[in-house]
Enzyme design. Sequence first.
Site, PDB file in Angstrom:
ATOM      1  N   ASP A 293       0.873  -1.162   0.000  1.00 61.35           N
ATOM      2  CA  ASP A 293       0.000   0.000   0.000  1.00 61.35           C
ATOM      3  C   ASP A 293       0.919   1.222   0.000  1.00 61.35           C
ATOM      4  OD1 ASP A 293      -3.211   0.617   1.598  1.00 61.35           O
ATOM      5  OD2 ASP A 293      -2.077   1.784   0.132  1.00 61.35           O
TER       6      ASP A 293
HETATM    7  C1  GLC Z   1      -4.149   4.519  -0.059  1.00 59.27           C
HETATM    8  C2  GLC Z   1      -5.075   3.352   0.196  1.00 59.27           C
HETATM    9  C3  GLC Z   1      -5.136   2.355  -0.920  1.00 59.27           C
HETATM   10  C4  GLC Z   1      -4.947   3.069  -2.253  1.00 59.27           C
HETATM   11  C5  GLC Z   1      -3.538   3.621  -2.270  1.00 59.27           C
HETATM   12  C6  GLC Z   1      -3.225   4.379  -3.572  1.00 59.27           C
HETATM   13  O1  GLC Z   1      -3.419   4.846   1.082  1.00 59.27           O
HETATM   14  O2  GLC Z   1      -4.895   2.631   1.408  1.00 59.27           O
HETATM   15  O3  GLC Z   1      -6.404   1.701  -0.839  1.00 59.27           O
HETATM   16  O4  GLC Z   1      -5.129   2.154  -3.316  1.00 59.27           O
HETATM   17  O5  GLC Z   1      -3.293   4.469  -1.165  1.00 59.27           O
HETATM   18  O6  GLC Z   1      -4.013   5.534  -3.648  1.00 59.27           O
END
Ligand code: GLC
Length: 736
Positions: A293
């Site tokens: 993430d």
């Molecule tokens: C965020 C979220 C994730 C998302 C990623 C990219 O922090 O937790 O669900 O896909 O960043 O935006």
Amino acid sequence: MKKFCRNSETESKIDFLLQQMTLEEKAGQLNQVGPSPVGGFEISVEEKKKMYEEGVISKEEYERMMSDVQWDSQEDDVRAGRVGSFLGVCGSICCNHLQHVAVEESRLGIPLLFGMDVIHGHRTMFPIPLALSCSWDESLAEESSRIAAAEAAADGIHWTFAPMLDIARDARWGRIAEGYGEDPYLTSRFAAASVHGFQGDDLSNPDRILACAKHFVAYGAATGGRDYNSADISLQTLWDIYMPPFIAACESGVATYMAAFNDLAGIPCTVNTYLLQDVLRDKLGFEGFVVSDAGGIWECIPHGVVADRREAAKEALMAGVALDMVSRCYIEHLPELVQSGEVPEERLDEAVRQVLRLKYAKGLFDNPYTDTSKYDQVVLSEENRQMARNAARKSMVLLKNEGVLPLKKDCRIALVGELASQGKELLGTWNLYGRGEETITLPQALENRGANYRYVPCCGVKTPLDKEALRSAIADADVVIAVVGELEDMSGEASSLSYLGLAGDQNDMLRMIKESGKTLVTVLANGRPMAIREAVDYSDALLEAWHAGTETGNAVMDILFGDYNPSGRLTTTFPNSTGECPTYYNRVPTGRPASTVRHTCKYMDAPLKPLFPFGYGLSYTQYAYSNLRVKVEQDVISATVDVENCKDVAGEETVQLYVRDVVASMVRPIRELKGFCKVFLQPGEKKEITIQVPVSSLGFHNRDMNYVVEAGEFIIYVGHDSEAELCESIVLNFES
Ligand code: GLC
């Protein structure tokens, strides 16, 4: 499990590339650059300064972060082979430009992979996933994902970070908005449908995009509903509640998984070998790649399981994270980690291979560029709008109706509540490219209908109540429609709440309308289950409309005027008050099942039942269930029931089947959803409906972590929601 990548020709091409790649080029393929290419994702300069002053990050880390904020042009790094993917870059011209640098100007010409959060639409916005799940119609998830993929692909996107499959049992957690509710079985059906909608059957199709099962795993079990918090659950709960949707996604051939931010019982998912190797690779046979993430690799430092970025890079790669989302730990440290021998080059090669396989499967080596003429042709088409309107009205749930709905066509309407006209708010969380001005708001929908209405905002989520304006607005009305709820940024990521009631003066507005004696129809526009006891009491009718996307207004009025008979059913339990969270239907009985007796499992100051239970939803007609018959043949349980439409309005009912394992070697839920189907019934029509449930689906993970279906009595409930009483008992025995 579908194996979508491995074929000998591709493997040979990857072998050839790997032989030529330098260590930095290999690490470059594992480096995803995003809008905040340092440290924690979306952490502003001011927040970084605060983190340093509070001791969350070291001085060295802080200085490095600050130096990166002025980081040079990303093109230089693409040209040098230091970037393999982008997060949050969009627009076919912009993507093609960066792609040209990668393909034509870098040494090996490996194409870039463009990723984006296309969660519930791209330009045409659909209901938030929690709303969509209330349709109990996974074909809507497939169709809306297909449309979202086509719009995003035309915008240069190859890969979405969706579907979000986190089971959520705690409405305080803002990300409950992004998933499909509290039930593993329903979420699993929506998972498969959504993956197929995004990916189709051929990943190289330029109108489809790679999907990503996230957040792996148990992110929704965050303690206290506080986002990013620890998830401390048993292995049995992990496998029986949180894993099923991710298994369904794997079986549907999902291309990627995203490691969750949280630790699972003390080990951050980003560096959790059990999850990323033992489970995902060895047990599920997953063939794609895992992305962290945003900043998740770097976050292992504040998690306290690694000392620095170098160690974070090492632990994450060795655990099985292939792509580093925006932390830059991989590009900075993997080449040296391999040179020092701390990371075997084979492990680096395997991660690069996983990423290259999907770039080949996506067809990027043959067709790296996006057709720039497509976007204006495909986005926000009338067909897409119609699909969004259909999905929205099927997602809405009628929670109360004291005979006031549907409205008469010529009634004089006072529409109040600022949310009614806030197009961007109605699009909901994770709306990146939907445009507020393109939303059909409630006033516009009334205008479209030529209705006799007057709209005066009077009160908003953060706008104080203007009592004088309200008195004047409703004075001559036959019916008041009041729109209340949440702003789009009050649910979704980093949106945990400690109070689930309506914010601001919204309840005061509803109370004033109630006290005026006017008929009150309340429309709830929100992203999570809310403690709306007061709103329910003040309202003569209450429609849970959710943040329902581009066609919200039309869908609401389709229902309020009876053009569509509401069919939505809740997929999360609504609490009476915040203090009841977490609350969910498939709870275990305990040794003192909740009852009016004091010394039982309940709150002294709350009702025994939730405000609204899982599966609940009203209609403009009534459905009667009778004549339930259950039989077991071979390994299948068949439950047959008569369902009748008892009134004079045609409608679609969702027949729900729940099971209880009465005595087992471990405690079992009082009810578990194991089947559902929809049936359309004309006025007075009765149909015989059969739902079949494999005996194998009645199992659970026992104390030895074996999945078992145990002999004994099971109660089969069939009906309108999770409190259905019509039931039959069966006994399963496995004497062969
Ligand atoms: C965020 C979220 C994730 C998302 C990623 C990219 O922090 O937790 O669900 O896909 O960043 O935006």
